[in-house]
Enzyme design. Structure first.
Site, PDB file in Angstrom:
ATOM      1  N   ALA A 137       0.818  -1.210   0.000  1.00  9.34           N
ATOM      2  CA  ALA A 137       0.000   0.000   0.000  1.00  9.34           C
ATOM      3  C   ALA A 137       0.857   1.267   0.000  1.00  9.34           C
ATOM      4  O   ALA A 137       2.089   1.220   0.083  1.00  9.34           O
ATOM      5  CB  ALA A 137      -0.930  -0.013   1.209  1.00  9.34           C
ATOM      6  N   HIS A 138       0.169   2.413  -0.050  1.00 12.02           N
ATOM      7  CA  HIS A 138       0.871   3.701  -0.175  1.00 12.02           C
ATOM      8  C   HIS A 138       1.727   4.005   1.060  1.00 12.02           C
ATOM      9  O   HIS A 138       1.380   3.694   2.185  1.00 12.02           O
ATOM     10  CB  HIS A 138      -0.115   4.844  -0.451  1.00 12.02           C
ATOM     11  CG  HIS A 138      -1.193   5.016   0.569  1.00 12.02           C
ATOM     12  ND1 HIS A 138      -2.203   5.928   0.412  1.00 12.02           N
ATOM     13  CD2 HIS A 138      -1.437   4.408   1.753  1.00 12.02           C
ATOM     14  CE1 HIS A 138      -3.018   5.873   1.455  1.00 12.02           C
ATOM     15  NE2 HIS A 138      -2.568   4.960   2.282  1.00 12.02           N
ATOM     16  N   ASN A 139       2.877   4.614   0.776  1.00 11.04           N
ATOM     17  CA  ASN A 139       3.822   5.080   1.793  1.00 11.04           C
ATOM     18  C   ASN A 139       4.470   3.970   2.612  1.00 11.04           C
ATOM     19  O   ASN A 139       5.108   4.236   3.643  1.00 11.04           O
ATOM     20  CB  ASN A 139       3.168   6.095   2.731  1.00 11.04           C
ATOM     21  CG  ASN A 139       2.841   7.403   2.030  1.00 11.04           C
ATOM     22  OD1 ASN A 139       1.716   7.581   1.559  1.00 11.04           O
ATOM     23  ND2 ASN A 139       3.816   8.289   1.949  1.00 11.04           N
TER      24      ASN A 139
END
Length: 334
Positions: A239-241
């Site tokens: 997922a993001h980051n």
């Protein structure tokens, strides 16, 4: 491939036991090997196959000492599995590789394409893309604007790399993988979910392998990072980051939620699930289908949902069995 046991021993530094002039032309499993095949044994539970296999050459550990007659020529090494990988790399490098630019392809304005590239048909390269030396990009690949692809990287058919992403040198991206899709960011406003723009990117460092249909989302701000030497199996969601360190191994169907930070040299079994915004240290081993909800330090061996230390997990199983036996006794006493 056609080599003698003597040549294999010279390449690997192994010790020959048997006929050094026997030749092999390919690889096979210990169960299926026949004349002219090279196979290996690294796990002691397969030692008994040494006396029944029809392989011509076996790679075995240097402490291997069979109890019965073994027909194949043995090459003894310290690490049979690593030695087999070395030989397979050599065999693979001898295969003819595609080269040149097929048609049709599209290359956007300002993009840098080296002379030694392989660019498969129906590939789209956006604007201002920088592609390194010796890169192979197979058909029907999309690489968006302002991406960077490092030297020697292989991008198999159907990979999608969104704009602004960076892939390091000597990486492998398997078919269907997607790098840089939007992170799953939505803000609840007046009873509805409003999309939060994902303005960051993805950085994949050198020597990373990404399995088929694995997805790595771009960051909201900054970058989602996959560290040097990390290997991702098929059907994984990052997922993001998320920030993943060096030399980690993730088995299939694992999911890592947003903003989780993972250290170096960890091993994760299939279908592991990571909560968001947690930190995982270094050199941990997490069993398949484990749920990691909280921070984990270094050098842990954990399994279960939620994940606990392996010894505690074994105790929990015993206690559950005892509890089941207790209820069965209570039912019978009624």
């Amino acid at each position: 491939m056609k080599v003698t046991a003597r040549e294999i021993a010279e390449i690997t530094g192994g010790e020959i036991q048997g006929n050094p002039d026997v030749t092999v032309t390919g690889f096979a499993t210990i169960e299926d090997a026949g004349k002219g095949d090279l196979s290996f044994i690294s796990n002691p539970k397969y030692y008994h196959y040494a006396s029944t296999t029809s392989a011509s050459v076996l790679i075995v550990s240097d402490n291997f000492s069979p109890d019965t007659h073994v027909a194949p020529t043995l090459i003894k090494v310290s690490n049979p599995y690593a030695t087999l990988a070395q030989l397979m790399h050599i065999a693979e490098s001898a295969r003819p590789k595609p080269h040149g630019i097929e048609n049709p392809v599209f290359v956007g304005e300002g993009s840098t394409i080296p002379d030694d590239i392989y660019l498969g048909a129906f590939t789209y390269i956006g604007k201002n893309v920088v592609i390194g030396k010796g890169v192979s990009i197979y058909p029907q690949t999309y690489i968006g604007d302002n991406c960077i692809i490092g030297d020697g990287t292989i991008i198999y058919a159907g990979v999608k790399i969104y704009p602004g992403c960076k892939v390091g040198s000597n990486c492998i991206l398997h078919s269907g993988s997607v790098v840089g899709a939007d992170g799953f960011g939505f803000a609840p406003i007046n009873g509805h979910f409003t999309k939060v723009p994902q303005l960051g990117g993805v950085i994949i460092e050198d020597n990373v392998e990404i399995g088929a249909n694995t997805t790595i989302d771009r960051a909201t701000f900054g970058n989602t990072i996959i560290g040097k030497g990390t290997k991702l199996d098929n059907l994984i969601q990052i997922a993001h980051n998320v920030q993943i360190g060096k030399d980690n191994v993730f088995a299939a169907q694992t999911g890592v939620a947003g903003s989780t930070v993972i250290g170096d040299s960890n091993r994760f079994g299939g279908q592991c699930g990571f909560n968001g915004h947690i930190k995982v240290g270094n050199r941990n081993e997490i069993g398949a289908q484990s749920g990691i909800h909280n921070n984990i330090g270094d050098d842990k061996r954990m399994i279960g949902y939620p994940a606990v230390e392996v010894r505690q997990f074994a105790k929990n199983l015993i206690n559950m069995k005892k509890l089941a036996d207790f209820f069965e006794k209570q039912k019978n006493n009624k």
